[in-house]
Design a protein around this motif. Structure first.
Motif, PDB file in Angstrom:
ATOM      1  N   THR A 157      34.388 -60.841  17.398  1.00 54.03           N
ATOM      2  CA  THR A 157      33.993 -59.434  17.491  1.00 54.03           C
ATOM      3  C   THR A 157      35.232 -58.551  17.555  1.00 54.03           C
ATOM      4  OG1 THR A 157      31.925 -59.996  18.608  1.00 54.03           O
ATOM      5  CG2 THR A 157      32.714 -57.731  18.844  1.00 54.03           C
ATOM      6  N   GLY A 158      36.252 -59.001  18.291  1.00 52.83           N
ATOM      7  CA  GLY A 158      37.510 -58.269  18.332  1.00 52.83           C
ATOM      8  C   GLY A 158      38.167 -58.186  16.973  1.00 52.83           C
ATOM      9  N   GLU A 159      38.162 -59.284  16.223  1.00 54.16           N
ATOM     10  CA  GLU A 159      38.740 -59.267  14.877  1.00 54.16           C
ATOM     11  C   GLU A 159      38.009 -58.272  13.979  1.00 54.16           C
ATOM     12  OE1 GLU A 159      40.023 -62.724  12.607  1.00 54.16           O
ATOM     13  OE2 GLU A 159      39.582 -63.968  14.360  1.00 54.16           O
ATOM     14  N   ALA A 160      36.695 -58.291  14.052  1.00 55.93           N
ATOM     15  CA  ALA A 160      35.911 -57.390  13.207  1.00 55.93           C
ATOM     16  C   ALA A 160      36.169 -55.925  13.570  1.00 55.93           C
ATOM     17  CB  ALA A 160      34.425 -57.722  13.331  1.00 55.93           C
ATOM     18  N   LYS A 161      36.289 -55.643  14.849  1.00 60.43           N
ATOM     19  CA  LYS A 161      36.595 -54.269  15.256  1.00 60.43           C
ATOM     20  C   LYS A 161      37.992 -53.868  14.790  1.00 60.43           C
ATOM     21  CE  LYS A 161      33.513 -53.784  19.242  1.00 60.43           C
ATOM     22  NZ  LYS A 161      33.410 -53.472  20.694  1.00 60.43           N
ATOM     23  N   PHE A 162      38.915 -54.812  14.814  1.00 61.05           N
ATOM     24  CA  PHE A 162      40.257 -54.535  14.313  1.00 61.05           C
ATOM     25  C   PHE A 162      40.211 -54.165  12.826  1.00 61.05           C
ATOM     26  CE2 PHE A 162      43.905 -56.121  11.940  1.00 61.05           C
ATOM     27  CZ  PHE A 162      44.957 -55.439  12.539  1.00 61.05           C
ATOM     28  N   VAL A 163      39.483 -54.933  12.040  1.00 62.48           N
ATOM     29  CA  VAL A 163      39.371 -54.651  10.604  1.00 62.48           C
ATOM     30  C   VAL A 163      38.709 -53.298  10.373  1.00 62.48           C
ATOM     31  CG1 VAL A 163      38.208 -55.356   8.474  1.00 62.48           C
ATOM     32  CG2 VAL A 163      39.405 -57.058   9.866  1.00 62.48           C
ATOM     33  N   ARG A 164      37.695 -52.984  11.157  1.00 62.95           N
ATOM     34  CA  ARG A 164      37.034 -51.683  11.014  1.00 62.95           C
ATOM     35  C   ARG A 164      38.001 -50.549  11.318  1.00 62.95           C
ATOM     36  NH1 ARG A 164      31.566 -51.000  14.293  1.00 62.95           N
ATOM     37  NH2 ARG A 164      32.978 -50.883  16.098  1.00 62.95           N
ATOM     38  N   ALA A 165      38.773 -50.692  12.389  1.00 64.21           N
ATOM     39  CA  ALA A 165      39.757 -49.667  12.745  1.00 64.21           C
ATOM     40  C   ALA A 165      40.827 -49.552  11.674  1.00 64.21           C
ATOM     41  CB  ALA A 165      40.389 -50.004  14.093  1.00 64.21           C
ATOM     42  N   PHE A 166      41.302 -50.671  11.191  1.00 67.34           N
ATOM     43  CA  PHE A 166      42.332 -50.699  10.148  1.00 67.34           C
ATOM     44  C   PHE A 166      41.850 -49.979   8.896  1.00 67.34           C
ATOM     45  CE2 PHE A 166      44.257 -52.848   6.471  1.00 67.34           C
ATOM     46  CZ  PHE A 166      45.613 -52.714   6.768  1.00 67.34           C
ATOM     47  N   SER A 167      40.629 -50.261   8.484  1.00 67.58           N
ATOM     48  CA  SER A 167      40.070 -49.654   7.273  1.00 67.58           C
ATOM     49  C   SER A 167      39.886 -48.152   7.451  1.00 67.58           C
ATOM     50  CB  SER A 167      38.741 -50.321   6.919  1.00 67.58           C
ATOM     51  OG  SER A 167      38.895 -51.720   6.774  1.00 67.58           O
ATOM     52  N   TYR A 168      39.388 -47.742   8.609  1.00 65.06           N
ATOM     53  CA  TYR A 168      39.188 -46.310   8.843  1.00 65.06           C
ATOM     54  C   TYR A 168      40.526 -45.573   8.941  1.00 65.06           C
ATOM     55  CZ  TYR A 168      34.173 -45.825   9.162  1.00 65.06           C
ATOM     56  OH  TYR A 168      32.839 -45.747   8.838  1.00 65.06           O
ATOM     57  N   PHE A 169      41.559 -46.252   9.426  1.00 67.09           N
ATOM     58  CA  PHE A 169      42.874 -45.608   9.471  1.00 67.09           C
ATOM     59  C   PHE A 169      43.287 -45.143   8.081  1.00 67.09           C
ATOM     60  CE2 PHE A 169      47.449 -45.799   8.867  1.00 67.09           C
ATOM     61  CZ  PHE A 169      47.898 -44.963   9.869  1.00 67.09           C
ATOM     62  N   TYR A 170      43.080 -45.979   7.083  1.00 68.61           N
ATOM     63  CA  TYR A 170      43.480 -45.596   5.725  1.00 68.61           C
ATOM     64  C   TYR A 170      42.535 -44.568   5.124  1.00 68.61           C
ATOM     65  CZ  TYR A 170      47.299 -48.727   5.989  1.00 68.61           C
ATOM     66  OH  TYR A 170      48.493 -49.283   6.390  1.00 68.61           O
ATOM     67  N   LEU A 171      41.256 -44.693   5.379  1.00 71.04           N
ATOM     68  CA  LEU A 171      40.326 -43.688   4.879  1.00 71.04           C
ATOM     69  C   LEU A 171      40.645 -42.308   5.421  1.00 71.04           C
ATOM     70  CD1 LEU A 171      36.924 -45.595   5.043  1.00 71.04           C
ATOM     71  CD2 LEU A 171      37.973 -44.636   2.990  1.00 71.04           C
ATOM     72  N   VAL A 172      40.878 -42.210   6.721  1.00 69.26           N
ATOM     73  CA  VAL A 172      41.078 -40.903   7.337  1.00 69.26           C
ATOM     74  C   VAL A 172      42.415 -40.292   6.908  1.00 69.26           C
ATOM     75  CG1 VAL A 172      42.242 -41.495   9.521  1.00 69.26           C
ATOM     76  CG2 VAL A 172      40.526 -39.691   9.487  1.00 69.26           C
ATOM     77  N   ASN A 173      43.418 -41.130   6.618  1.00 70.83           N
ATOM     78  CA  ASN A 173      44.710 -40.593   6.202  1.00 70.83           C
ATOM     79  C   ASN A 173      44.760 -40.227   4.718  1.00 70.83           C
ATOM     80  OD1 ASN A 173      47.016 -40.526   8.319  1.00 70.83           O
ATOM     81  ND2 ASN A 173      45.827 -42.344   8.838  1.00 70.83           N
ATOM     82  N   PHE A 174      43.903 -40.824   3.920  1.00 72.37           N
ATOM     83  CA  PHE A 174      43.835 -40.440   2.510  1.00 72.37           C
ATOM     84  C   PHE A 174      42.820 -39.336   2.251  1.00 72.37           C
ATOM     85  CE2 PHE A 174      45.872 -44.609   1.505  1.00 72.37           C
ATOM     86  CZ  PHE A 174      46.873 -44.135   0.658  1.00 72.37           C
ATOM     87  N   PHE A 175      41.707 -39.330   3.018  1.00 73.41           N
ATOM     88  CA  PHE A 175      40.618 -38.409   2.702  1.00 73.41           C
ATOM     89  C   PHE A 175      40.314 -37.388   3.787  1.00 73.41           C
ATOM     90  CE2 PHE A 175      39.809 -42.227   0.161  1.00 73.41           C
ATOM     91  CZ  PHE A 175      39.577 -41.681  -1.093  1.00 73.41           C
ATOM     92  N   GLY A 176      40.836 -37.550   4.997  1.00 67.95           N
ATOM     93  CA  GLY A 176      40.509 -36.619   6.074  1.00 67.95           C
ATOM     94  C   GLY A 176      39.217 -37.011   6.756  1.00 67.95           C
ATOM     95  N   ASP A 177      38.292 -36.065   6.922  1.00 68.31           N
ATOM     96  CA  ASP A 177      36.994 -36.338   7.528  1.00 68.31           C
ATOM     97  C   ASP A 177      36.210 -37.293   6.623  1.00 68.31           C
ATOM     98  OD1 ASP A 177      37.857 -34.412   9.287  1.00 68.31           O
ATOM     99  OD2 ASP A 177      36.479 -32.860   8.589  1.00 68.31           O
ATOM    100  N   VAL A 178      35.695 -38.374   7.201  1.00 66.41           N
ATOM    101  CA  VAL A 178      34.931 -39.355   6.417  1.00 66.41           C
ATOM    102  C   VAL A 178      33.712 -39.795   7.211  1.00 66.41           C
ATOM    103  CG1 VAL A 178      36.936 -40.229   5.133  1.00 66.41           C
ATOM    104  CG2 VAL A 178      36.334 -41.263   7.339  1.00 66.41           C
ATOM    105  N   LEU A 478      45.046 -34.186   0.854  1.00 60.47           N
ATOM    106  CA  LEU A 478      43.868 -35.048   0.939  1.00 60.47           C
ATOM    107  C   LEU A 478      43.332 -35.305  -0.461  1.00 60.47           C
ATOM    108  CD1 LEU A 478      41.987 -33.423   3.964  1.00 60.47           C
ATOM    109  CD2 LEU A 478      43.459 -35.457   3.990  1.00 60.47           C
ATOM    110  N   TYR A 479      42.842 -36.496  -0.684  1.00 55.78           N
ATOM    111  CA  TYR A 479      42.241 -36.831  -1.965  1.00 55.78           C
ATOM    112  C   TYR A 479      40.817 -36.290  -2.039  1.00 55.78           C
ATOM    113  CZ  TYR A 479      46.024 -40.235  -2.801  1.00 55.78           C
ATOM    114  OH  TYR A 479      47.228 -40.845  -3.007  1.00 55.78           O
ATOM    115  N   PRO A 480      40.299 -36.079  -3.251  1.00 53.53           N
ATOM    116  CA  PRO A 480      38.914 -35.609  -3.364  1.00 53.53           C
ATOM    117  C   PRO A 480      37.913 -36.683  -2.942  1.00 53.53           C
ATOM    118  CG  PRO A 480      39.816 -36.119  -5.529  1.00 53.53           C
ATOM    119  CD  PRO A 480      40.962 -36.203  -4.565  1.00 53.53           C
ATOM    120  N   ILE A 481      36.852 -36.258  -2.290  1.00 52.16           N
ATOM    121  CA  ILE A 481      35.758 -37.163  -1.960  1.00 52.16           C
ATOM    122  C   ILE A 481      35.091 -37.586  -3.266  1.00 52.16           C
ATOM    123  CG2 ILE A 481      33.595 -37.429  -0.691  1.00 52.16           C
ATOM    124  CD1 ILE A 481      36.068 -37.036   1.084  1.00 52.16           C
TER     125      ILE A 481
END
Length: 498
Positions: A157-178, A478-481
């Motif tokens: 569960t910790g690994e999965a939460k880490f992957v979720r956080a990692f993925s959202y880090f890149y989404l939020v830095n490329f696209f802003g609000d997601v 920010l990139y376009p949605i």
């Protein structure tokens, strides 16, 4: 996300059954289901680990493991973050120019809703990873099997939460609000609005704190390789996130936790060893497929960056003059981590010798099928922790300027450069931090692009780059949605300027 939701549900089912490599795109898709979590999938430690391993496989090899050679340009976790961030900043440019419109819009910072296929691929691949992580979290929570030990439940569960956080880090830095999807339930995610960036960051922090507390310090692989994250990987990403949020005390503390573990993590003195699979500098790496006849034993990013023919083949992505000028005379990073080629050979372009990134040494001209790989894909490494701690110290964190200079000199010494003097002012130290981040982390995971934006230097730096003239406006931060997402989900809004 609705455009991909039905496909993601089915793909995740294949992932959880440990059959990712055999999972094909389906012509017909059954009605959406509320959850893909079943007791059968998570009935044993082996099956649960297989499900988690499938998430990583998809991140590094893309949706089709038989075409892993293309993942460097289609998956956010296999090279796409590097390519997009480097082109959008002042690190790389695409040599073919207008002949490749999908990259030309990034090189010139003239993205529109019509030429942003690559950013849309970034969005899709990141959300696929998030859905995979959510499926593991929910599957473990729903499993009643006595064969799935509590310690394994907690760690995965910790690994999965880490992957979720990692993925959202890149989404939020490329696209802003997601959209913040915290479940695989189609009924809850089909029409999610965009979540404010700061709220997404709070979820990232919470997930990483949970992960750091849940995952063991030892790597969960049987061979000791660092191809699945441990608690130190979560702590390292926490250090980065704290830095981005301006929480310098916590950024320094998290970075120090990793640095103060020399039994596991040390800087490689030889720059040529930094990106090897056995690197002592590695905090987390992803292991690529060895079944792709084109990729062979290379990494997807190495395949994308290295010319098909060394010295005379075309380098698709070349170092910009501004990046080249950032290296001091004698900097071994320029010598060891880049190479040159004559791009005019085999192309219709004018003659020109250019340099390209060579952090990964294995690409199409020198890879071998069936051989053990020399390199894995580096995701997190120790050098960044020294730079995080240096920046935090220069901004008022523990140790102040003196501590910042000491950490910078550790990185500079490895690069063969002289030590910075102890008399530097705060402004000079911060400038030195920016320069060392530019020359140490170039062509890695979009670091430069994110640095320019978070330190409010994007306009001044990029609006002066000749290739990016005329500067259309700072909305390009920010990139376009993706338009197809907005088309099927009227709760989504477009970023201003597009």
């Amino acid at each position: 996300m609705q455009r991909y939701q039905r496909k993601i549900v089915i793909a995740s089912s294949c992932l959880l059954l440990g059959m990712l490599a055999a999972c094909k795109k389906l012509v017909t898709v059954p009605d959406p289901i509320n959850t893909i979590s079943t007791g059968q999938v998570f009935s044993s430690e082996k099956q649960a680990n297989s499900a988690m391993a499938g998430v990583y496989t998809r991140m590094i090899n893309g949706e089709n493991t038989g075409d892993a050679s293309g993942a460097g340009l289609t998956s956010f976790a296999a090279g796409l973050s590097t390519v997009l961030g480097s082109l959008s900043s002042d690190e790389l440019y695409n040599y073919r120019g207008t002949a490749e419109q999908s990259y030309y819009g990034l090189t010139t910072n003239k993205l529109t809703i019509y030429n942003s296929d690559q950013p849309w691929t970034m969005w899709e691949s990141a959300y696929i990873a998030i859905y995979g992580a959510n499926s593991v979290i929910e599957g473990i929570a729903d499993s009643k099997s006595s064969m799935l030990k509590d310690s394994v439940r907690k760690a995965l569960t910790g690994e999965a939460k880490f992957v979720r956080a990692f993925s959202y880090f890149y989404l939020v830095n490329f696209f802003g609000d997601v959209p913040l999807a915290m479940t695989v339930d189609f009924n809850q995610t089909a029409h999610l609005p965009r979540t404010p960036q700061q709220q997404v960051y709070q979820q990232i922090l919470q997930d990483l704190k949970d992960a750091a507390a849940s995952m063991p310090a030892a790597y969960p692989t049987t061979n000791g390789e660092r191809t699945r994250p441990n608690s130190f990987a979560a702590t390292a990403l926490l250090a980065r996130v704290y830095l981005y949020l301006g929480d310098y005390a916590n950024a320094a503390a998290a970075a120090t936790t990793v640095i103060n573990n020399p039994a596991d993590y040390t800087l490689e003195n030889d720059l040529n060893k930094v990106f090897l699979k056995g690197s002592r500098e590695a905090i987390w790496q992803l292991q690529q497929s060895l079944q792709d006849m084109y990729l062979k034993d290379g990494t997807p990013e190495g395949f994308a960056m290295i010319p098909a023919v060394l010295k005379v083949g075309m380098a698709r992505f070349c170092l910009t003059p501004s990046l080249l000028s950032a290296f001091e005379r004698g900097d071994q990073r320029l010598e060891k981590w880049t190479d040159s080629t004559d791009n005019s050979m085999g192309t219709a372009n004018q003659p020109g010798v250019t340099r390209y990134p060579l952090k990964y040494k294995v690409g199409s001209p020198n890879s071998s099928f069936g051989m053990p790989p020399a390199e894995y894909y580096m995701v997190l490494r120790l050098a960044e922790m020294y730079l995080v701690r240096a920046e935090a110290a220069a901004n008022g964190g523990p140790g102040g300027n003196a501590a910042a200079i000491a950490d910078l000199n550790t990185i500079r010494s490895r690069a063969g450069l002289p030590a910075l003097p102890a008399t530097l002012s705060k402004e000079q130290v911060l400038a030195a931090v920016a320069k060392e981040r530019q020359t140490e982390l170039f062509a890695e995971w979009g670091h430069r692009w994110f640095d320019l934006k978070r330190t409010k230097r994007m306009h001044d730096v990029l609006s002066a780059v000749p290739l990016k003239q005329p500067w259309l406006g700072d909305f390009q931060a920010l990139y376009p949605i993706p338009v197809p997402e907005i088309t099927v989900n009227h709760f989504l809004t477009q970023n201003p300027g597009y």
